[in-house]
Design an enzyme around this catalytic site. Structure first.
Site, PDB file in Angstrom:
ATOM      1  N   LYS A  48       0.794  -0.995   0.235  1.00 49.30           N
ATOM      2  CA  LYS A  48       0.011  -0.309  -0.051  1.00 49.30           C
ATOM      3  C   LYS A  48       0.900   1.479   0.269  1.00 49.30           C
ATOM      4  O   LYS A  48       0.416   2.875  -0.718  1.00 49.30           O
ATOM      5  CB  LYS A  48      -1.161   0.057   1.267  1.00 49.30           C
ATOM      6  CG  LYS A  48      -1.856  -0.987   0.430  1.00 49.30           C
ATOM      7  CD  LYS A  48      -2.970  -0.966   2.214  1.00 49.30           C
ATOM      8  CE  LYS A  48      -3.847  -1.614   2.307  1.00 49.30           C
ATOM      9  NZ  LYS A  48      -5.232  -1.555   2.873  1.00 49.30           N
ATOM     10  N   GLY A  93      -9.451  -5.306   6.326  1.00 48.75           N
ATOM     11  CA  GLY A  93      -9.579  -3.587   7.190  1.00 48.75           C
ATOM     12  C   GLY A  93      -9.060  -4.661   8.422  1.00 48.75           C
ATOM     13  O   GLY A  93      -9.072  -3.341   9.588  1.00 48.75           O
ATOM     14  N   GLU A 138      -1.754   7.751   7.625  1.00 47.19           N
ATOM     15  CA  GLU A 138      -3.016   8.351   7.045  1.00 47.19           C
ATOM     16  C   GLU A 138      -3.825   9.221   8.045  1.00 47.19           C
ATOM     17  O   GLU A 138      -4.169   9.255   8.589  1.00 47.19           O
ATOM     18  CB  GLU A 138      -4.157   7.665   6.150  1.00 47.19           C
ATOM     19  CG  GLU A 138      -3.799   7.499   4.673  1.00 47.19           C
ATOM     20  CD  GLU A 138      -4.745   6.722   4.579  1.00 47.19           C
ATOM     21  OE1 GLU A 138      -5.496   6.403   5.410  1.00 47.19           O
ATOM     22  OE2 GLU A 138      -4.647   5.689   3.416  1.00 47.19           O
ATOM     23  N   LYS A 139      -4.095  10.818   7.251  1.00 47.17           N
ATOM     24  CA  LYS A 139      -4.985  11.251   8.115  1.00 47.17           C
ATOM     25  C   LYS A 139      -6.460  10.727   8.208  1.00 47.17           C
ATOM     26  O   LYS A 139      -6.710  10.410   7.640  1.00 47.17           O
ATOM     27  CB  LYS A 139      -5.383  12.840   7.205  1.00 47.17           C
ATOM     28  CG  LYS A 139      -6.677  13.545   7.573  1.00 47.17           C
ATOM     29  CD  LYS A 139      -6.655  14.115   8.391  1.00 47.17           C
ATOM     30  CE  LYS A 139      -7.002  15.391   9.139  1.00 47.17           C
ATOM     31  NZ  LYS A 139      -6.912  15.750  10.229  1.00 47.17           N
ATOM     32  N   LEU A 164     -10.287  10.455   8.183  1.00 45.44           N
ATOM     33  CA  LEU A 164     -11.500  11.173   7.402  1.00 45.44           C
ATOM     34  C   LEU A 164     -12.147  10.972   8.099  1.00 45.44           C
ATOM     35  O   LEU A 164     -13.141   9.273   8.784  1.00 45.44           O
ATOM     36  CB  LEU A 164     -11.650  10.982   6.273  1.00 45.44           C
ATOM     37  CG  LEU A 164     -10.491  11.547   5.072  1.00 45.44           C
ATOM     38  CD1 LEU A 164     -11.139  11.586   3.392  1.00 45.44           C
ATOM     39  CD2 LEU A 164     -10.057  12.511   5.535  1.00 45.44           C
ATOM     40  N   LYS A 166     -17.158  -4.514   3.751  1.00 47.36           N
ATOM     41  CA  LYS A 166     -18.115  -4.168   3.100  1.00 47.36           C
ATOM     42  C   LYS A 166     -19.623  -4.999   3.509  1.00 47.36           C
ATOM     43  O   LYS A 166     -19.782  -6.049   3.360  1.00 47.36           O
ATOM     44  CB  LYS A 166     -18.054  -4.335   1.904  1.00 47.36           C
ATOM     45  CG  LYS A 166     -17.257  -2.917   1.236  1.00 47.36           C
ATOM     46  CD  LYS A 166     -16.767  -3.648  -0.201  1.00 47.36           C
ATOM     47  CE  LYS A 166     -15.232  -2.240  -0.474  1.00 47.36           C
ATOM     48  NZ  LYS A 166     -14.126  -2.482  -1.507  1.00 47.36           N
ATOM     49  N   ASN A 198      -7.659  -3.150  -5.492  1.00 53.91           N
ATOM     50  CA  ASN A 198      -7.595  -4.049  -5.872  1.00 53.91           C
ATOM     51  C   ASN A 198      -7.102  -4.969  -6.968  1.00 53.91           C
ATOM     52  O   ASN A 198      -7.965  -4.004  -8.215  1.00 53.91           O
ATOM     53  CB  ASN A 198      -9.229  -4.622  -5.146  1.00 53.91           C
ATOM     54  CG  ASN A 198      -8.565  -4.515  -3.552  1.00 53.91           C
ATOM     55  OD1 ASN A 198      -8.240  -4.316  -2.990  1.00 53.91           O
ATOM     56  ND2 ASN A 198     -10.105  -4.230  -3.238  1.00 53.91           N
ATOM     57  N   ARG A 236      -8.215  -7.914  -8.717  1.00 51.23           N
ATOM     58  CA  ARG A 236      -8.443  -8.986  -8.998  1.00 51.23           C
ATOM     59  C   ARG A 236     -10.429  -8.493  -9.102  1.00 51.23           C
ATOM     60  O   ARG A 236     -10.914  -7.048  -8.920  1.00 51.23           O
ATOM     61  CB  ARG A 236      -8.870  -9.699  -7.877  1.00 51.23           C
ATOM     62  CG  ARG A 236      -8.898  -8.949  -6.559  1.00 51.23           C
ATOM     63  CD  ARG A 236      -9.448  -9.428  -4.972  1.00 51.23           C
ATOM     64  NE  ARG A 236      -8.855  -8.860  -3.469  1.00 51.23           N
ATOM     65  CZ  ARG A 236     -10.237  -8.207  -3.072  1.00 51.23           C
ATOM     66  NH1 ARG A 236     -11.444  -8.274  -3.916  1.00 51.23           N
ATOM     67  NH2 ARG A 236     -10.337  -7.556  -2.662  1.00 51.23           N
ATOM     68  N   ARG A 257     -24.965  -8.836   0.308  1.00 51.90           N
ATOM     69  CA  ARG A 257     -24.128  -9.764   1.518  1.00 51.90           C
ATOM     70  C   ARG A 257     -24.730 -10.832   1.987  1.00 51.90           C
ATOM     71  O   ARG A 257     -25.389  -9.948   3.236  1.00 51.90           O
ATOM     72  CB  ARG A 257     -22.666  -9.512   1.521  1.00 51.90           C
ATOM     73  CG  ARG A 257     -21.700  -8.515   0.884  1.00 51.90           C
ATOM     74  CD  ARG A 257     -20.399  -8.330   1.478  1.00 51.90           C
ATOM     75  NE  ARG A 257     -19.777  -7.737   0.180  1.00 51.90           N
ATOM     76  CZ  ARG A 257     -18.127  -7.522   0.007  1.00 51.90           C
ATOM     77  NH1 ARG A 257     -17.911  -8.742   0.996  1.00 51.90           N
ATOM     78  NH2 ARG A 257     -17.839  -6.653  -0.649  1.00 51.90           N
TER      79      ARG A 257
HETATM   80  P1  ADP Z   1      -8.060  -2.946   3.731  1.00 52.88           P
HETATM   81  O1  ADP Z   1      -7.460  -3.191   2.755  1.00 52.88           O
HETATM   82  O2  ADP Z   1      -7.970  -3.972   5.527  1.00 52.88           O
HETATM   83  O3  ADP Z   1      -9.777  -3.308   3.480  1.00 52.88           O
HETATM   84  P2  ADP Z   1      -8.392  -0.439   3.340  1.00 52.88           P
HETATM   85  O4  ADP Z   1      -7.274   1.061   2.820  1.00 52.88           O
HETATM   86  O5  ADP Z   1      -9.382  -0.380   1.861  1.00 52.88           O
HETATM   87  O6  ADP Z   1      -8.033  -1.500   3.889  1.00 52.88           O
HETATM   88  O7  ADP Z   1      -9.980   0.315   3.902  1.00 52.88           O
HETATM   89  C1  ADP Z   1     -10.908  -0.434   4.241  1.00 52.88           C
HETATM   90  C2  ADP Z   1     -12.090   0.408   5.294  1.00 52.88           C
HETATM   91  O8  ADP Z   1     -11.222   1.531   6.589  1.00 52.88           O
HETATM   92  C3  ADP Z   1     -12.237   1.803   4.518  1.00 52.88           C
HETATM   93  O9  ADP Z   1     -12.934   1.093   2.942  1.00 52.88           O
HETATM   94  C4  ADP Z   1     -12.474   3.061   5.203  1.00 52.88           C
HETATM   95  O10 ADP Z   1     -14.186   2.403   5.185  1.00 52.88           O
HETATM   96  C5  ADP Z   1     -11.870   1.979   6.608  1.00 52.88           C
HETATM   97  N1  ADP Z   1     -10.597   3.419   5.963  1.00 52.88           N
HETATM   98  C6  ADP Z   1      -9.564   2.919   5.394  1.00 52.88           C
HETATM   99  N2  ADP Z   1      -8.697   4.301   5.614  1.00 52.88           N
HETATM  100  C7  ADP Z   1      -9.002   5.703   6.104  1.00 52.88           C
HETATM  101  C8  ADP Z   1      -8.784   6.186   6.283  1.00 52.88           C
HETATM  102  N3  ADP Z   1      -7.979   7.195   5.946  1.00 52.88           N
HETATM  103  N4  ADP Z   1     -10.119   7.825   7.234  1.00 52.88           N
HETATM  104  C9  ADP Z   1     -10.780   6.536   7.112  1.00 52.88           C
HETATM  105  N5  ADP Z   1     -11.170   5.362   6.950  1.00 52.88           N
HETATM  106  C10 ADP Z   1     -10.621   5.033   6.509  1.00 52.88           C
END
Ligand code: ADP
Length: 449
Positions: A116, A165, A200-201, A203, A237, A289, A291, A337
């Site tokens: 990442k 997650g 990361e910030k 959000l 999700k 992703n 895939r 789902r």
């Molecule tokens: P993974 O690969 O473990 O699924 P992701 O980077 O895709 O991780 O993030 C999964 C979920 O986590 C996102 O859909 C969101 O809900 C939350 N998330 C990830 N990064 C942030 C962020 N910087 N601020 C707030 N929520 C985040």
């Protein structure tokens, strides 16, 4: 086109791939573990090979057994589905080394996007907006403090090899930073065998909006629009929509073009999804992703395109054969789902399905390996069905979704159908007003009332 495709997966996605192959006149080989011998994906494939014991490491993650199955059955390509080996660059390169087609991107692109930190840096260089944060792995507390100060709290500590997650820690103030950093590193090390983390910030109220792309080996990359996957529990999700209730057609075109231009420069091939957080009209890349995604059917419903068919075509060397203006979006689709879990406490509920009646009718699609008498195994992911509903607009889609959830009978095990029934009656959901934290709050309200 390929003559024979080995499907290195199980459950609904193996069936989904089997369908596309058969519609294209391609023979299929199912692989299965010892406990999956009676599974529907095995019954409907042309041939099947048992590749090992119940635990995924012995079977669906067992690279030598899968390659051997492909060789002995004379398969000329492998589709990895999602999960399991689908994002293993090592698996993709072993498949390629054996002269077997890999139905997915190149192993180099899988490796790049699986890291990442590296992927964020790369897409930023290619012009895609990213979440503000550290550009490299964070190895010491001093760097963490200075990065966090520059972007402002709250921040998120994330695992570079993360997925599902896991390994994420929210930090609201400096005093919590050191312990969160070490917690995130040890969690990441244990889960992924790689303890690199970044910052990361965080959000506070974004939506999760992702763009489906498809590339061929002529450097053409097209997008198939967006999916809104903001309804999540524990960063997983639960329900997805196409299109997003928050996005208009101009915004879709703009972000879609940015993504396609960047990936064309990279020479990206086959299906992929670029995931963003979206807040106050701005997109922030979180990951890509490499895939097929669980939620791809909602895109198929609103575009009329078969994503797995396109994956097979481009993997066999064919050009995409269309341009962006040929891809039209019409109506609205939602996917629920359905997991074999208790809908209140989410405890998995494996066991025998005693009664099974899926809903039907216009605009209804059920992707599932369930049948009456099927035994849901405790060894794998609890997703047992995807209910996908189409309507000519979001309101029609919601009305149809309510009707189909009421009609769906899965007896003998617990399922999350009642959770979806609850979600779709909430005024915020009906109005399309929700962010990534909304579902957690709904679940919390339930447990305190
Ligand atoms: P993974 O690969 O473990 O699924 P992701 O980077 O895709 O991780 O993030 C999964 C979920 O986590 C996102 O859909 C969101 O809900 C939350 N998330 C990830 N990064 C942030 C962020 N910087 N601020 C707030 N929520 C985040």
């Amino acid at each position: 086109m390929f003559d024979k495709v080995l499907i290195a997966n199980r459950g609904e996605i193996a069936l989904r791939i089997n369908r596309a192959c058969h519609e294209m006149g391609v023979n299929t080989v199912a692989v299965h573990s010892t406990v999956d011998a009676d599974a529907m994906h095995v019954r409907l494939a042309d041939e099947s090979v048992c590749i090992g014991g119940a635990s995924a490491t012995e079977s669906y993650l067992n690279i030598p057994a899968i390659i051997t199955a492909a060789v002995v059955t004379n398969s000329d390509a492998i589709h990895p589905g999602y999960g399991f080996l689908s994002e293993s660059a090592k698996f993709a390169s072993i498949v390629e080394e054996h002269g077997i087609g890999f139905i997915g991107p190149t192993s180099e692109h899988i490796a790049l996007m699986g890291d990442k930190i590296a992927s964020k840096a790369k897409v930023k260089e290619l012009g895609i907006p990213v979440v503000p944060g550290s550009e490299e792995a964070i190895n010491d507390i001093e760097t963490a403090i200075s990065v966090a100060k520059s972007i402002g709290y709250p921040i998120l500590v994330k695992a570079s090899a993360g997925g599902g997650g896991r390994g994420m820690q929210i930090v609201r103030e400096q005093a919590e930073l050191e312990s969160a950093l070490s917690r995130a590193r040890s969690e990441a090390g244990a889960a992924f065998g790689n303890d690199a983390v970044y910052i990361e910030k965080f959000l506070e109220r974004p939506r999760h909006i992702e763009i489906q792309v498809m590339g061929d080996n002529k450097k053409t990359v097209l997008h198939f629009g967006e999916r809104d996957c903001s309804l999540q529990r524990r960063h997983q999700k639960v329900l997805e929509e196409a299109g997003s209730p928050a996005l208009n057609a101009d915004e879709r075109d703009t972000i879609g073009k940015t993504v396609c231009d960047a990936l064309a420069e990279l020479g990206y091939q086959n299906a992929g999804t670029v995931e963003f957080l979206y807040q106050d009209g701005c997109f922030y890349f979180i990951e890509m992703n490499t895939r097929l995604q669980v939620e791809h059917p909602v895109t198929e419903m609103v575009t009329g395109l078969d994503i797995v068919r396109e994956q097979l075509r481009v993997a066999a060397g064919a050009p995409l054969g269309m341009s962006q203006k040929d891809i039209n979006f019409s109506g609205h689709a939602i996917e629920c789902r359905i997991n074999a879990e208790n809908p209140i406490n989410f405890i998995p509920s494996p066991g025998q399905v005693t009664d099974y009646h899926p809903p039907g009718g216009l605009g209804v699609r059920v992707d599932s390996g369930l049948y009456s008498g099927y035994r849901v195994q405790p060894y794998y992911d609890s997703l047992v069905s995807k209910l996908i509903v189409y309507g000519s607009n979001r309101n029609e889609c919601l009305m149809r979704l309510r009707r189909t959830l009421d009609e769906y009978v899965i007896g003998g095990i617990d399922s999350t159908i009642p959770l979806h029934q609850e979600i779709i009656t909430q005024p915020d959901f009906i109005n399309g007003e929700y962010d990534i934290h909304w579902l957690e709050k709904m679940v919390e309200r339930r447990s305190t009332s």
